[in-house]
Design a protein around this motif. Structure first.
Motif, mmCIF file in Angstrom:
data_model
loop_
_atom_site.group_PDB
_atom_site.id
_atom_site.type_symbol
_atom_site.label_atom_id
_atom_site.label_comp_id
_atom_site.label_asym_id
_atom_site.label_seq_id
_atom_site.Cartn_x
_atom_site.Cartn_y
_atom_site.Cartn_z
ATOM 1 N N ARG A 1 57.246 35.571 35.007
ATOM 2 C CA ARG A 1 56.151 36.375 34.459
ATOM 3 C C ARG A 1 54.878 36.011 35.215
ATOM 4 N N THR A 2 54.229 37.012 35.754
ATOM 5 C CA THR A 2 53.075 36.781 36.629
ATOM 6 C C THR A 2 51.978 35.973 35.937
ATOM 7 N N MET B 1 67.473 32.408 40.610
ATOM 8 C CA MET B 1 67.285 30.978 40.364
ATOM 9 C C MET B 1 65.798 30.731 40.114
ATOM 10 N N LEU B 2 65.368 31.019 38.891
ATOM 11 C CA LEU B 2 63.973 30.799 38.541
ATOM 12 C C LEU B 2 63.690 29.306 38.352
ATOM 13 N N TYR B 3 64.659 28.609 37.749
ATOM 14 C CA TYR B 3 64.538 27.172 37.516
ATOM 15 C C TYR B 3 65.666 26.454 38.260
ATOM 16 N N PRO B 4 65.365 25.766 39.347
ATOM 17 C CA PRO B 4 66.433 25.118 40.122
ATOM 18 C C PRO B 4 67.282 24.146 39.304
ATOM 19 N N GLU B 5 66.661 23.450 38.344
ATOM 20 C CA GLU B 5 67.419 22.470 37.565
ATOM 21 C C GLU B 5 68.433 23.127 36.625
ATOM 22 N N ASN B 6 68.277 24.431 36.349
ATOM 23 C CA ASN B 6 69.205 25.124 35.453
ATOM 24 C C ASN B 6 70.366 25.786 36.189
ATOM 25 N N TYR B 7 70.303 25.850 37.501
ATOM 26 C CA TYR B 7 71.343 26.535 38.281
ATOM 27 C C TYR B 7 72.732 25.989 37.979
ATOM 28 N N ARG B 8 72.848 24.678 37.763
ATOM 29 C CA ARG B 8 74.166 24.061 37.587
ATOM 30 C C ARG B 8 74.894 24.556 36.338
ATOM 31 N N TYR B 9 74.179 25.119 35.385
ATOM 32 C CA TYR B 9 74.855 25.679 34.209
ATOM 33 C C TYR B 9 75.732 26.884 34.573
ATOM 34 N N LEU B 10 75.443 27.507 35.709
ATOM 35 C CA LEU B 10 76.174 28.708 36.128
ATOM 36 C C LEU B 10 76.794 28.571 37.516
ATOM 37 N N SER B 11 76.749 27.377 38.101
ATOM 38 C CA SER B 11 77.108 27.216 39.509
ATOM 39 C C SER B 11 78.558 27.566 39.817
ATOM 40 N N ASP B 12 79.436 27.533 38.820
ATOM 41 C CA ASP B 12 80.856 27.815 39.053
ATOM 42 C C ASP B 12 81.237 29.260 38.761
ATOM 43 N N ILE B 13 80.256 30.095 38.400
ATOM 44 C CA ILE B 13 80.576 31.463 38.007
ATOM 45 C C ILE B 13 79.745 32.517 38.746
ATOM 46 N N VAL C 1 72.865 34.409 44.484
ATOM 47 C CA VAL C 1 71.658 33.818 43.914
ATOM 48 C C VAL C 1 70.440 34.369 44.658
ATOM 49 N N ALA C 2 69.418 34.743 43.899
ATOM 50 C CA ALA C 2 68.161 35.194 44.498
ATOM 51 C C ALA C 2 67.056 34.205 44.174
ATOM 52 N N VAL C 3 66.211 33.933 45.152
ATOM 53 C CA VAL C 3 64.999 33.129 44.954
ATOM 54 C C VAL C 3 63.827 34.096 45.010
ATOM 55 N N GLY C 4 63.057 34.151 43.934
ATOM 56 C CA GLY C 4 62.044 35.174 43.775
ATOM 57 C C GLY C 4 60.794 34.977 44.614
ATOM 58 N N ALA C 5 59.953 36.011 44.596
ATOM 59 C CA ALA C 5 58.744 36.040 45.416
ATOM 60 C C ALA C 5 57.753 34.949 45.027
ATOM 61 N N ARG C 6 57.791 34.526 43.764
ATOM 62 C CA ARG C 6 56.857 33.491 43.299
ATOM 63 C C ARG C 6 57.424 32.091 43.484
ATOM 64 N N SER C 7 58.713 32.002 43.845
ATOM 65 C CA SER C 7 59.389 30.705 43.976
ATOM 66 C C SER C 7 59.703 30.331 45.415
ATOM 67 N N VAL C 8 59.608 31.299 46.329
ATOM 68 C CA VAL C 8 60.171 31.128 47.661
ATOM 69 C C VAL C 8 59.474 30.043 48.482
ATOM 70 N N GLU C 9 58.240 29.684 48.130
ATOM 71 C CA GLU C 9 57.517 28.652 48.873
ATOM 72 C C GLU C 9 57.734 27.262 48.274
ATOM 73 N N ASN D 1 60.482 37.819 50.184
ATOM 74 C CA ASN D 1 59.164 37.548 50.750
ATOM 75 C C ASN D 1 58.179 37.321 49.601
ATOM 76 N N PRO D 2 57.161 36.466 49.812
ATOM 77 C CA PRO D 2 56.214 36.168 48.725
ATOM 78 C C PRO D 2 55.389 37.397 48.355
#
Length: 344
Positions: free
Chosen positions: A94-95, A141-153, A157-165, A184-185
């Motif tokens: 959310r912006t 992948m908005l929260y990198p630490e939460n990715y592992r909850y879904l890593s096997d399914i 994965v997309a890294v968003g414009a606000r997260s890419v840097e 792109n940002p």
């Protein structure tokens, strides 16, 4: 002294959630087979178009599963030209920090946030999608630490414009075993996106979830062109022929031998005018036909689509209508996919 942060409860670690809600061997094989198809497209071994399509946000399990199930017969019709990857985006940036943050936060959009129920809900939804439709799906992948909850399914994965840097996003992406798209940002600086792709392709050692982690690099990290916002706050596109030529040059300057790009037909590329996605998708295919370099570069499209056209407020409660960005309805989406297949 007043505390600004209230620690509500300790959440289960991903390993425990995976044990409680396991993926069967059959589902794992189905998911891996779909991921292999995506890798082949990004490698250039498969000439089909990858189409990442679905709701802006996955807000309800029933309507999202209804939507994904509708894609099954459509995939069969276009299987020689297009590989469909359903969007099941369960956490939303959310912006300004306000608004619906996705199923991870609120498994029921009309109720208060519940992160434990949210973790269970998103794992159940992604698992059902693979099990019941044979698709491997995409999430952000908005929260990198939460990715592992879904890593096997997850299949993509997309890294968003606000997260890419963000450093953590880049390093975690380097350890992911499925394709990762780097947007792109929002300001449009393509060098930021290229740095992110380069970093994700490399090997790293870093701190993650309390562990010292070593990654081997992700060769399937690639660009997502989503448009940008200029200094006046106006949306500006970057899907045109000239933009794609420039992106190809940037890949060449980095010495990346197998450039890959997905064009996001909504967001700033459409100025959030969701009907424009139809025209934009067709223009990108036109650009592919007029340049071998662009044809090799552009591996797919991203389209926001749901059952009903447009969007709504949460309180309206219309089944299958987006509560975040406006989406193409099912009839228009189905027609567009068939038209794209005819143009390929």
């Amino acid at each position: 002294m007043q505390q600004n942060a209230k620690f509500i409860r300790k959440l289960p670690i991903p390993m425990d959630i995976k044990k409680e809600f396991p993926v069967t061997e059959e589902v794992a094989k189905v998911r891996e087979a779909r991921v292999e198809e995506m890798r082949a497209i990004l490698d250039g071994c498969d000439s089909r178009l990858m189409l990442i399509i679905g709701p802006c946000s996955a807000d309800r399990e029933d309507s999202v599963m209804d939507y994904v199930c509708r894609l099954v017969p459509l995939q069969e019709k276009v299987k020689d030209k297009i590989l469909i990857v359903p969007r099941i985006y369960t956490n939303k940036p959310r912006t300004n920090g306000s608004g619906y943050k996705g199923m991870l936060h609120q498994p029921d959009p009309s109720k208060k946030p519940d992160m434990l129920e949210g973790i269970i809900a998103i794992r159940r939804l992604h698992t059902r999608a693979v099990q019941e439709t044979g698709f491997a799906c995409a999430d952000e992948m908005l929260y990198p630490e939460n990715y592992r909850y879904l890593s096997d399914i997850l299949g993509y994965v997309a890294v968003g414009a606000r997260s890419v840097e963000n450093q953590q996003h880049r390093l975690v992406a380097s350890g992911i075993d499925v394709p990762v798209g780097m947007k792109n940002p929002t300001g449009g600086d393509l060098s930021v996106m290229m740095n992110s792709i380069y970093a994700a392709m490399g090997d790293h050692t870093f701190l993650y979830r309390g562990w010292e982690v070593e990654t081997a690099g992700n060769p399937y990290a690639h660009a997502i062109m989503r448009g940008y916002v200029n200094e006046k706050g106006d949306s500006r596109p970057n899907y045109h022929y000239e933009d794609l030529v420039q992106l190809h040059k940037l890949y060449a300057e980095r010495g990346i031998k197998n450039p890959a790009c997905i064009v996001d037909c909504n967001h700033a590329n459409s100025g959030k005018q969701y009907l424009e996605q139809i025209r934009i998708a067709k223009e990108v295919l036109h650009s592919k036909r007029h340049s071998n370099d662009i044809n090799a570069l552009v591996k797919g499209l991203m389209i926001e689509s749901y059952i009903e056209d447009g969007n709504q407020k949460i309180s309206e409660g219309t089944y299958g209508k987006s509560i975040t960005d406006a989406c193409l309805g099912w009839e228009k989406s189905e027609k567009l996919v068939l038209e794209l297949a005819d143009l390929l």
